[in-house]
Design a protein around this motif. Sequence first.
Motif, PDB file in Angstrom:
ATOM      1  N   ALA A 137       0.864  -1.184   0.000  1.00  0.00           N
ATOM      2  CA  ALA A 137       0.000   0.000   0.000  1.00  0.00           C
ATOM      3  C   ALA A 137       0.896   1.228   0.000  1.00  0.00           C
ATOM      4  CB  ALA A 137      -0.929  -0.012   1.207  1.00  0.00           C
ATOM      5  N   PRO A 138       1.526   1.508  -1.136  1.00  0.00           N
ATOM      6  CA  PRO A 138       2.486   2.620  -1.193  1.00  0.00           C
ATOM      7  C   PRO A 138       1.784   3.966  -1.238  1.00  0.00           C
ATOM      8  CG  PRO A 138       2.254   1.651  -3.348  1.00  0.00           C
ATOM      9  CD  PRO A 138       1.403   0.832  -2.432  1.00  0.00           C
ATOM     10  N   GLY A 139       1.005   4.244  -0.227  1.00  0.00           N
ATOM     11  CA  GLY A 139       0.291   5.515  -0.173  1.00  0.00           C
ATOM     12  C   GLY A 139       1.147   6.614   0.424  1.00  0.00           C
ATOM     13  N   SER A 140       0.683   7.818   0.243  1.00  0.00           N
ATOM     14  CA  SER A 140       1.363   8.987   0.802  1.00  0.00           C
ATOM     15  C   SER A 140       0.311  10.043   1.054  1.00  0.00           C
ATOM     16  CB  SER A 140       2.435   9.492  -0.167  1.00  0.00           C
ATOM     17  OG  SER A 140       1.833   9.972  -1.360  1.00  0.00           O
ATOM     18  N   SER A 141       0.767  11.250   1.376  1.00  0.00           N
ATOM     19  CA  SER A 141      -0.179  12.340   1.602  1.00  0.00           C
ATOM     20  C   SER A 141      -0.887  12.755   0.329  1.00  0.00           C
ATOM     21  CB  SER A 141       0.570  13.543   2.192  1.00  0.00           C
ATOM     22  OG  SER A 141       1.176  13.190   3.411  1.00  0.00           O
ATOM     23  N   PHE A 142      -0.322  12.370  -0.842  1.00  0.00           N
ATOM     24  CA  PHE A 142      -0.887  12.812  -2.113  1.00  0.00           C
ATOM     25  C   PHE A 142      -1.327  11.657  -2.999  1.00  0.00           C
ATOM     26  CE2 PHE A 142       2.404  15.782  -0.700  1.00  0.00           C
ATOM     27  CZ  PHE A 142       1.655  16.932  -0.558  1.00  0.00           C
ATOM     28  N   LEU A 143      -1.174  10.414  -2.542  1.00  0.00           N
ATOM     29  CA  LEU A 143      -1.524   9.275  -3.381  1.00  0.00           C
ATOM     30  C   LEU A 143      -1.943   8.110  -2.500  1.00  0.00           C
ATOM     31  CD1 LEU A 143      -1.536   8.390  -6.380  1.00  0.00           C
ATOM     32  CD2 LEU A 143       0.716   7.370  -5.962  1.00  0.00           C
ATOM     33  N   ARG A 144      -3.105   7.535  -2.826  1.00  0.00           N
ATOM     34  CA  ARG A 144      -3.610   6.367  -2.099  1.00  0.00           C
ATOM     35  C   ARG A 144      -3.854   5.251  -3.103  1.00  0.00           C
ATOM     36  NH1 ARG A 144      -7.022   7.358   3.322  1.00  0.00           N
ATOM     37  NH2 ARG A 144      -5.664   8.935   4.217  1.00  0.00           N
ATOM     38  N   THR A 145      -2.948   4.266  -3.123  1.00  0.00           N
ATOM     39  CA  THR A 145      -3.036   3.160  -4.072  1.00  0.00           C
ATOM     40  C   THR A 145      -2.711   1.854  -3.360  1.00  0.00           C
ATOM     41  OG1 THR A 145      -0.716   3.406  -4.725  1.00  0.00           O
ATOM     42  CG2 THR A 145      -2.363   4.620  -6.010  1.00  0.00           C
ATOM     43  N   LEU A 146      -3.007   0.751  -4.041  1.00  0.00           N
ATOM     44  CA  LEU A 146      -2.656  -0.594  -3.597  1.00  0.00           C
ATOM     45  C   LEU A 146      -1.965  -1.310  -4.748  1.00  0.00           C
ATOM     46  CD1 LEU A 146      -5.942  -1.745  -1.793  1.00  0.00           C
ATOM     47  CD2 LEU A 146      -3.863  -0.879  -0.713  1.00  0.00           C
ATOM     48  N   VAL A 147      -1.029  -2.189  -4.424  1.00  0.00           N
ATOM     49  CA  VAL A 147      -0.362  -3.023  -5.418  1.00  0.00           C
ATOM     50  C   VAL A 147      -0.817  -4.459  -5.200  1.00  0.00           C
ATOM     51  CG1 VAL A 147       1.844  -3.867  -6.300  1.00  0.00           C
ATOM     52  CG2 VAL A 147       1.620  -1.499  -5.556  1.00  0.00           C
ATOM     53  N   VAL A 148      -1.254  -5.139  -6.275  1.00  0.00           N
ATOM     54  CA  VAL A 148      -1.774  -6.500  -6.189  1.00  0.00           C
ATOM     55  C   VAL A 148      -0.925  -7.434  -7.034  1.00  0.00           C
ATOM     56  CG1 VAL A 148      -4.128  -5.714  -5.747  1.00  0.00           C
ATOM     57  CG2 VAL A 148      -3.390  -6.099  -8.089  1.00  0.00           C
TER      58      VAL A 148
END
Length: 289
Positions: A137-148
């Motif tokens: 879940a390489p999220g940050s303050s500016f990006l919310r994503t998931l890697v599958v």
Amino acid sequence: MKPRNSGSVVRLAAPLRALAQRFSFLLLVLASVALMMVGRIDALSVDSARARVTDAFAPILDAISRPAATAAHVVESVVEVQNAFEENQRLKAENARLLQWKQAALRLEAENISLRSLLKATPEPSSSFITARVIAAPGSSFLRTLVVTAGRRDGVRKGQAAIAGSGLVGRVIEVGEWSARVLLLTDINTRIPVVLERSRQRAVMAGDNSDQTRLLYLPPEAPVQVGERVVTSGHGGQFPPGLPVGVVSSAGERGVRVQPNVDLSRVEHLQLVEFSLPGSEAEPSSESK
């Protein structure tokens, strides 16, 4: 007739009993002091005597404690039986309600099939899905994503819907050979056409990098109620209509907030669904055919 000597014994014992009662407290204090002195002088003997007394009374204490433990166990068993009975009654009532809903669903399904046949309605688009595990879940303050753990070799396409459990999670935005990246609903770049299930008010759901999303372009007089379900509207060809997204958590001067159906911080597996919608990004291009 009572013998005379018994009366004389009673008369002699009465003063002694009165004397013992008068000085009993003092005698007990003296006995305690004597036992303390003996314990100081010969501690081993006192410990040995205490152990023998404990051994002598242990079977009695054990016999006394057993009925109490048995009674406690019986009470606990009765409480468990009562709880099981209440749970059984609750499950029976819930099962009866579910059977009623099942009958209603079957009736509506038959009615829907009949109406579709009369109207010659276009059937819903077919769908296929791939189940993948979330590995990052390489999220940050500016990006919310998931890697599958599914990619191009598994049939994953850009634009596919990502679904987990009871609702939509996001969409595929990047596809590799062995993995794919999913943009979550709460990301600030997400915009999804939705509709309020009860009032049928259309809006656009937007993320703002918080745990909830917000609804845009709602009329000021829109009858929004807290707890109302939000589903996809199907506009724009991004997602089919009717996919559950979340529920309205608050509605006021600061706007309408939506709580997603899925806890996005605890997602472990995803279904990447391809609905084969006309004009969608998930359709394979002519180059890939």
